[in-house]
Design an enzyme around this catalytic site. Structure first.
Site, short mmCIF file in Angstrom:
data_model
loop_
_atom_site.label_atom_id
_atom_site.label_comp_id
_atom_site.label_asym_id
_atom_site.label_seq_id
_atom_site.Cartn_x
_atom_site.Cartn_y
_atom_site.Cartn_z
N PHE A 28 58.53 26.03 27.34
CA PHE A 28 59.45 27.14 27.56
C PHE A 28 59.06 27.91 28.82
O PHE A 28 59.89 28.19 29.69
CB PHE A 28 59.46 28.05 26.32
CG PHE A 28 60.24 29.32 26.50
CD1 PHE A 28 61.61 29.29 26.60
CD2 PHE A 28 59.58 30.53 26.55
CE1 PHE A 28 62.33 30.48 26.78
CE2 PHE A 28 60.28 31.71 26.71
CZ PHE A 28 61.66 31.69 26.83
N HIS A 29 57.79 28.24 28.94
CA HIS A 29 57.27 28.98 30.10
C HIS A 29 57.57 28.21 31.40
O HIS A 29 58.06 28.80 32.38
CB HIS A 29 55.77 29.21 29.93
CG HIS A 29 55.06 29.63 31.17
ND1 HIS A 29 55.31 30.83 31.82
CD2 HIS A 29 54.10 29.00 31.90
CE1 HIS A 29 54.53 30.91 32.88
NE2 HIS A 29 53.80 29.82 32.96
#
Length: 188
Positions: A29-30
Site C-alpha cells: 500500500f505504501h
C-alpha cells in the site's frame, strides 16, 4: 472528504501469521501511494487494540470513490492477493465519528541514538554517553506494523496511534502511509 472505504481482510495460514501478512500488505500500500503520488487516501484498522497490542486483520482504506477505484486498478496487491479478501467500495456511514490515525515515533534504542549523534557531531563516545542517558529510551505500548525501508534496507516498526474521536470530519492530506496528524477518517 473521505466518504467511501474498502476493507481488506488479511487471511493467515499455518505458515504465515496475520501480522506478517499485514506488514507485507501495508508495504505494498505504501509503495503504491509513493509511486502514484497519492495523498487523498487514509487508513484505519477497525480491530485496533492497545490491550492486547494489535492492529487486527483488517486494513480499511478511506477516500473518494474515484481515488479508491484508481488504486484498485493499479494492481498494487501483486504478491499478497492470495492472502487477502477485498470487499467492494462502499459508502462510509454518515453518522460515524471521525478520528486522525497517525504515526508515533519513539526513541527505542539508546545505543543507536548515541551512534547517530557521534556520526552527526563528531563528539566522543564518552561525551555522548554523558549527554544521552539510559533513561531516554522509551518502551512503546502501541500496535505497529513491521516495515522494511527500500532506501536503507533496514527494518523498522511503524507505530500507529489513534486520535480522539470527534463528531465532524477534518479534511486534509495523508502521508505515504495513509496517516495524518490532522486529517480524519470515519471510525466505525
Amino acid at each position: 472528504m473521505t466518504t467511501h472505504y474498502i476493507d481488506i481482510q488479511v487471511i493467515s495460514d499455518p505458515e504465515t501469521s496475520a501480522p506478517h501478512i499485514m506488514g507485507a500488505l501495508f508495504e505494498k500500500f505504501h509503495l503504491a501511494l509513493v509511486r502514484d503520488r497519492i495523498d487523498s487516501i487514509g487508513i484505519s484498522f477497525p480491530e485496533y487494540s492497545v490491550t492486547p497490542k494489535t492492529l487486527g486483520t483488517v486494513l480499511r482504506l478511506h477516500g473518494e470513490a474515484t481515488a479508491l477505484q484508481q488504486l484498485q486498478q493499479a494492481d498494487w496487491l501483486k504478491g499478497v492477493r492470495d492472502y487477502v479478501r477485498i470487499k467492494a467500495i462502499a459508502e462510509a456511514p454518515e453518522d460515524a465519528p471521525h478520528r486522525a490515525i497517525q504515526r508515533k515515533q519513539f526513541k527505542t534504542n539508546v545505543e543507536r541514538l548515541r551512534r547517530r549523534r557521534m556520526r552527526r557531531t563528531g563528539e566522543s563516545e564518552q561525551s555522548v554517553k554523558e549527554l544521552i542517558s539510559e533513561d531516554v529510551e522509551q518502551r512503546p505500548t502501541l500496535p505497529y506494523v513491521k516495515m522494511h525501508s527500500r532506501s536503507t534496507g533496514q527494518s523498522f516498526c511503524l507505530y500507529i496511534a489513534m486520535g480522539s474521536t470527534q463528531p465532524d470530519p477534518v479534511s486534509g492530506t495523508f502521508n505515504t502511509y495513509g496517516l495524518s496528524t490532522c486529517a480524519t477518517v470515519p471510525w466505525f
